[in-house]
Design an enzyme around this catalytic site. Sequence first.
Site, PDB file in Angstrom:
ATOM      1  N   HIS A  23       0.952  -1.159  -0.054  1.00 56.46           N
ATOM      2  CA  HIS A  23       0.094  -0.003  -0.043  1.00 56.46           C
ATOM      3  C   HIS A  23       0.843   1.239   0.006  1.00 56.46           C
ATOM      4  O   HIS A  23       0.407   2.395  -0.529  1.00 56.46           O
ATOM      5  CB  HIS A  23      -1.103  -0.107   1.355  1.00 56.46           C
ATOM      6  CG  HIS A  23      -2.031  -1.093   1.095  1.00 56.46           C
ATOM      7  ND1 HIS A  23      -1.653  -2.245   1.650  1.00 56.46           N
ATOM      8  CD2 HIS A  23      -3.356  -0.870   0.733  1.00 56.46           C
ATOM      9  CE1 HIS A  23      -2.729  -2.980   1.673  1.00 56.46           C
ATOM     10  NE2 HIS A  23      -3.636  -1.954   0.898  1.00 56.46           N
TER      11      HIS A  23
ATOM     12  N   ASP B 265      -4.827  -6.067  -8.043  1.00 53.77           N
ATOM     13  CA  ASP B 265      -5.145  -5.264  -6.606  1.00 53.77           C
ATOM     14  C   ASP B 265      -5.254  -3.860  -7.014  1.00 53.77           C
ATOM     15  O   ASP B 265      -5.220  -3.357  -8.025  1.00 53.77           O
ATOM     16  CB  ASP B 265      -4.058  -5.486  -5.794  1.00 53.77           C
ATOM     17  CG  ASP B 265      -4.392  -5.436  -4.272  1.00 53.77           C
ATOM     18  OD1 ASP B 265      -5.482  -5.023  -3.870  1.00 53.77           O
ATOM     19  OD2 ASP B 265      -3.597  -5.886  -3.513  1.00 53.77           O
TER      20      ASP B 265
END
Length: 360
Positions: A190, A260
């Site tokens: 992230h 993702d």
Amino acid sequence: MTEHAPLILDVAGTTLSAVDRRRLAHPLTGGVILFARNWENRAQLLALTSAIKAVRDDLLICVDHEGGRVQRFRSDGFTHLPPMRTLGDLWMRDGKGGPGSGALAATNAATAAGYVLGSELRSCGVDFSFTPILDLDWGGSTVIGDRAFHSDPRVVTLLAKSLAHGLLQAGMAHCGKHFPGHGFVHADSHTEIPVDRRSLKAILQDDAAPYGWLRSTLTSVMPAHVIYPKVDSRPACFSRKWLQDILREKLGFDGAIFSDDLSMEGARRLDGQLVSYTDAAVAALQAGCDLVLLCNQSLGDGHAVDELLDGLAQQLEQGEWQPSADSEARRLAQLPQTLPQAWDDLMFQPAYQQALEMLP
């Protein structure tokens, strides 16, 4: 219906705005991913999902709802599901039942968790959850941590298979993630670009093993935003070698592949260069993804969402990527094939009540 609707987008709030409806009606939009900010209570969530389906009934309504710390809806009757490590711990406790009794108890509990998870979400109009985690618990990853079932790929495989069984009993498809494995690296994709320097042989032997063993079970897979430089210089999500040569050809997986989130730091640079969301989406589709996610960009003016919709449409016109009928069929296969139960009916269903009793 479009030939291929690869984009999974989000919405900003607890109701749909006119802008949300316009984006969801776009022929390249294939679904919506919900977050905790989209939740107030069950009645509101059901109204939101009904409004989404009113725009287009083929939109796939998704959520990250694994249990433990990754569970978007936690109140108004939703069961607090345990982290998956709890099931792995249960596997290891034989107690007075003798050798193997812990494993049997854990697989039963995993099926129960899948059934509760899927049934509750479906009663509120949610079609799909990005679970189970197939990453191994190597002990160093904080972003994976107790989300992983276990460190042994055999245990991970059987518990994931049991969880998927429960989800399928509830009429919900599922997603194994993060191929070929995010559990070994310490960095969080992230906020960083993790690099796993192990050999292909080592990764296939351990982290990627569940994907081959589960190829007849998994309905979809999500690759990791991790670089494995001994295999490819690009993260797995953008790598034809990982997605086509290894996942499709070597491991025999023929379900859907979701990228993702393209807004994660691990997806923002390709070959060392900062890329736009459009370029990242095209790269993922060209590598072999069927669907691509862009999350948390509808907040504010949502310019990034519109930029991606317009940019991908332009790239399609210019022939930079080709729509795939096979990819669209895989997207549609993730939609539920049965009607959900109303929440009040579910609460009194014997199978649901039994599943609750079996949770650890």
